[in-house]
Design a protein around this motif. Structure first.
Motif, PDB file in Angstrom:
ATOM      1  N   GLY A  64       6.446  -1.836   1.303  1.00  0.00           N
ATOM      2  CA  GLY A  64       6.673  -2.850   2.316  1.00  0.00           C
ATOM      3  C   GLY A  64       7.596  -2.307   3.388  1.00  0.00           C
ATOM      4  N   GLY A 122       7.067  -8.152   4.393  1.00  0.00           N
ATOM      5  CA  GLY A 122       5.807  -8.118   3.665  1.00  0.00           C
ATOM      6  C   GLY A 122       5.426  -6.729   3.226  1.00  0.00           C
ATOM      7  N   TRP A 157      -1.239  -3.704   1.985  1.00  0.00           N
ATOM      8  CA  TRP A 157      -2.315  -3.766   0.990  1.00  0.00           C
ATOM      9  C   TRP A 157      -2.848  -2.385   0.640  1.00  0.00           C
ATOM     10  CZ3 TRP A 157      -7.815  -3.285   2.531  1.00  0.00           C
ATOM     11  CH2 TRP A 157      -8.687  -3.413   1.446  1.00  0.00           C
ATOM     12  N   LYS A 194      -1.654  -5.955   6.267  1.00  0.00           N
ATOM     13  CA  LYS A 194      -0.791  -6.853   5.496  1.00  0.00           C
ATOM     14  C   LYS A 194      -1.588  -8.133   5.263  1.00  0.00           C
ATOM     15  CE  LYS A 194       3.793  -5.033   6.345  1.00  0.00           C
ATOM     16  NZ  LYS A 194       5.196  -5.266   6.761  1.00  0.00           N
ATOM     17  N   ASN A 226       0.764  -9.949  -0.986  1.00  0.00           N
ATOM     18  CA  ASN A 226       2.076 -10.578  -0.851  1.00  0.00           C
ATOM     19  C   ASN A 226       2.237 -11.784  -1.770  1.00  0.00           C
ATOM     20  OD1 ASN A 226       3.772  -9.207   1.380  1.00  0.00           O
ATOM     21  ND2 ASN A 226       1.666  -9.186   2.151  1.00  0.00           N
ATOM     22  N   GLU A 227       1.162 -12.501  -2.036  1.00  0.00           N
ATOM     23  CA  GLU A 227       1.228 -13.606  -2.995  1.00  0.00           C
ATOM     24  C   GLU A 227       1.481 -13.084  -4.410  1.00  0.00           C
ATOM     25  OE1 GLU A 227      -1.694 -17.000  -1.097  1.00  0.00           O
ATOM     26  OE2 GLU A 227      -2.585 -15.373  -2.243  1.00  0.00           O
ATOM     27  N   TYR A 286       2.910 -10.308  -5.206  1.00  0.00           N
ATOM     28  CA  TYR A 286       4.289  -9.815  -5.273  1.00  0.00           C
ATOM     29  C   TYR A 286       5.269 -10.975  -5.426  1.00  0.00           C
ATOM     30  CZ  TYR A 286       8.701  -7.626  -4.186  1.00  0.00           C
ATOM     31  OH  TYR A 286      10.012  -7.204  -4.260  1.00  0.00           O
ATOM     32  N   SER A 336      10.646 -13.291  -0.269  1.00  0.00           N
ATOM     33  CA  SER A 336       9.200 -13.119  -0.187  1.00  0.00           C
ATOM     34  C   SER A 336       8.518 -14.415   0.229  1.00  0.00           C
ATOM     35  CB  SER A 336       8.649 -12.645  -1.539  1.00  0.00           C
ATOM     36  OG  SER A 336       7.258 -12.448  -1.487  1.00  0.00           O
ATOM     37  N   TRP A 367       9.293 -15.226   3.907  1.00  0.00           N
ATOM     38  CA  TRP A 367       8.481 -14.436   4.838  1.00  0.00           C
ATOM     39  C   TRP A 367       7.043 -14.929   4.846  1.00  0.00           C
ATOM     40  CZ3 TRP A 367       4.075 -11.468   4.179  1.00  0.00           C
ATOM     41  CH2 TRP A 367       3.655 -10.785   5.325  1.00  0.00           C
ATOM     42  N   PHE A 368       6.464 -15.118   3.659  1.00  0.00           N
ATOM     43  CA  PHE A 368       5.066 -15.525   3.588  1.00  0.00           C
ATOM     44  C   PHE A 368       4.866 -16.889   4.246  1.00  0.00           C
ATOM     45  CE2 PHE A 368       1.299 -17.372   1.633  1.00  0.00           C
ATOM     46  CZ  PHE A 368       0.393 -16.322   1.748  1.00  0.00           C
ATOM     47  N   SER A 428       4.844 -16.428   7.917  1.00  0.00           N
ATOM     48  CA  SER A 428       4.042 -15.318   8.440  1.00  0.00           C
ATOM     49  C   SER A 428       2.887 -15.776   9.317  1.00  0.00           C
ATOM     50  CB  SER A 428       3.469 -14.501   7.280  1.00  0.00           C
ATOM     51  OG  SER A 428       2.481 -15.259   6.574  1.00  0.00           O
ATOM     52  N   CYS A 441       0.313  -9.233  14.679  1.00  0.00           N
ATOM     53  CA  CYS A 441       0.910  -9.878  13.513  1.00  0.00           C
ATOM     54  C   CYS A 441       0.458 -11.332  13.373  1.00  0.00           C
ATOM     55  CB  CYS A 441       2.430  -9.828  13.612  1.00  0.00           C
ATOM     56  SG  CYS A 441       3.123  -8.171  13.361  1.00  0.00           S
TER      57      CYS A 441
END
Length: 378
Positions: free
Chosen positions: A161, A168, A171, A179, A184-185, A187, A211, A214-215, A218, A238
């Motif tokens: 990351g 994030g 992948w 990303k 990310n889910e 993680y 996490s 951020w998610f 995002s 982004c």
């Protein structure tokens, strides 16, 4: 990348039992049954057990994988489905196969030896599936070695990351171009799960909070409260890429929110989970006539990966639902299980793609999805 495309991992020289033991739809006529009711002679456990036994027909002891020609991550997901079933029922019938799988698959990967083994792959989500299975194996055995593997996987995912788009993990390795939601889910759920299993932990809790923050910010959760596939990092941006709202992307985040709630008792996390779940149930594309459906199903375009996504949603929704007063989503899960059992099953207790039916064909992705669904309602 509007659609998530997975590289198929094959093991050279392996003997795929699916080619011999696992019957395709044309070979086994679909069983004519009526919609099941709570009074059916077959209990929920019997249905789940039959589905697990059928799933084990795909198992190849030589490789420790379920259908070695299917994507590698699916064996990690099948392992999770089997371990969840064991946790719910107390069965240890297939524990020798579980240990065989872990012993063989934790070795350095043929296509990514630089990962050093322990399920460290060139797609961070692949690592995440196996890591969560190790968490469940720890739950069953209380053997710290499995939690240590999950911690090794967390470190590997985290090191891939950076601050692009504010945070994030990436992948794809080594390119680091995308990303997406699922990496990310997974993680997020992993670090929250580790916190809940390590006494006096604060490190993983902080990472879980970061996490999720951020998610949640995002942009991957759209205005309809559904999760798109990822960010348009492959185009240098982004923003939400508008990618398909796959059911597993709606699901894994629910499991992560449930785990973080267990560690914090912050009820806002449950509220967020309910918004996503309610959006899935209300979606005419994802729940037509009340039955969970992958958006690729109507056109018959689902690939091997996508056929397994709905079971991931069911597994994680059940984890969230267990924390909610009155179990508000139990009826929805029950409806899925009744429909699949009645309309999407053949005489060998193999399940097809569409839980609304009819049964089409058997494959490991379809079967592990059904196992997770039937386990979710135990």
């Amino acid at each position: 990348m509007p659609e998530r495309i997975r590289r198929l991992r094959m093991t050279a020289g392996s003997t795929a039992c699916a080619a011999i033991l696992c019957l395709m739809g044309a070979a086994v006529p679909a069983r004519a049954v009526t919609a099941s009711t709570p009074g059916d002679a077959a209990s929920s456990r019997a249905k789940a057990t039959a589905a697990v036994d059928a799933m084990m027909g795909f198992y190849d002891r030589n490789t420790g994988r379920w259908d070695p020609e299917s994507p590698w991550w699916q064996s990690g997901n099948a392992l999770q489905a089997l371990l969840d079933y064991m946790a719910k029922t107390g069965s240890r019938t297939y524990m020798p196969e579980v240990r065989n799988t872990i012993a063989l698959q934790r070795r350095p990967l043929d296509w990514w030896p630089q990962g050093g083994g322990e399920f460290r792959a060139d797609s961070t989500d692949d690592t995440g599936w196996w890591a969560l299975a190790m968490v469940r194996m720890y739950d069953l055995t209380h053997d710290k070695q499995y939690l240590d593997i999950a911690r090794t996987d967390e470190a590997y995912m985290r090191q891939n990351g950076d601050d692009t788009c504010g945070g994030g993990i990436w992948w794809d390795l080594p390119g680091k171009t995308y990303k997406n939601a699922i990496s990310n889910e997974l993680y997020f759920k992993l670090v929250a799960s580790l916190h809940n299993r390590i006494p006096r932990d604060t490190v993983y809790l902080d990472r879980a909070r970061q996490s999720w923050k951020w998610f949640g910010n995002s942009g991957m959760i759209n205005d309809d409260h559904l999760v798109n596939d990822g960010l348009n990092t492959q185009s240098g941006g982004c923003a939400n890429n508008g990618g398909t709202t796959w059911t597993y992307n709606q699901g894994v985040v629910l499991g992560g929110l449930a785990e973080l709630y267990r560690g914090t008792h912050d009820r806002q996390l449950l509220t967020e989970g309910r918004k996503i779940t309610d959006a899935v149930i209300a979606s005419p594309a994802l729940s037509p006539n009340g039955i969970l459906t992958e958006t690729c199903e109507p056109a018959g375009g689902c690939n091997a990966d996508q056929s397994s996504f709905k079971g991931v949603f069911a597994r994680n929704l059940a984890e969230l639902d267990a924390l909610l007063p009155g179990r508000p989503y139990r009826a929805y899960l029950d409806a899925q299980a009744r429909s699949a059992y009645a309309h999407d099953r053949n005489s060998a207790d193999q399940y097809g793609l569409s839980w609304a039916g009819p049964f089409d064909s058997a494959a490991i992705g379809r079967q592990e999805s059904a196992v997770s669904l039937l386990t979710a309602v135990l």
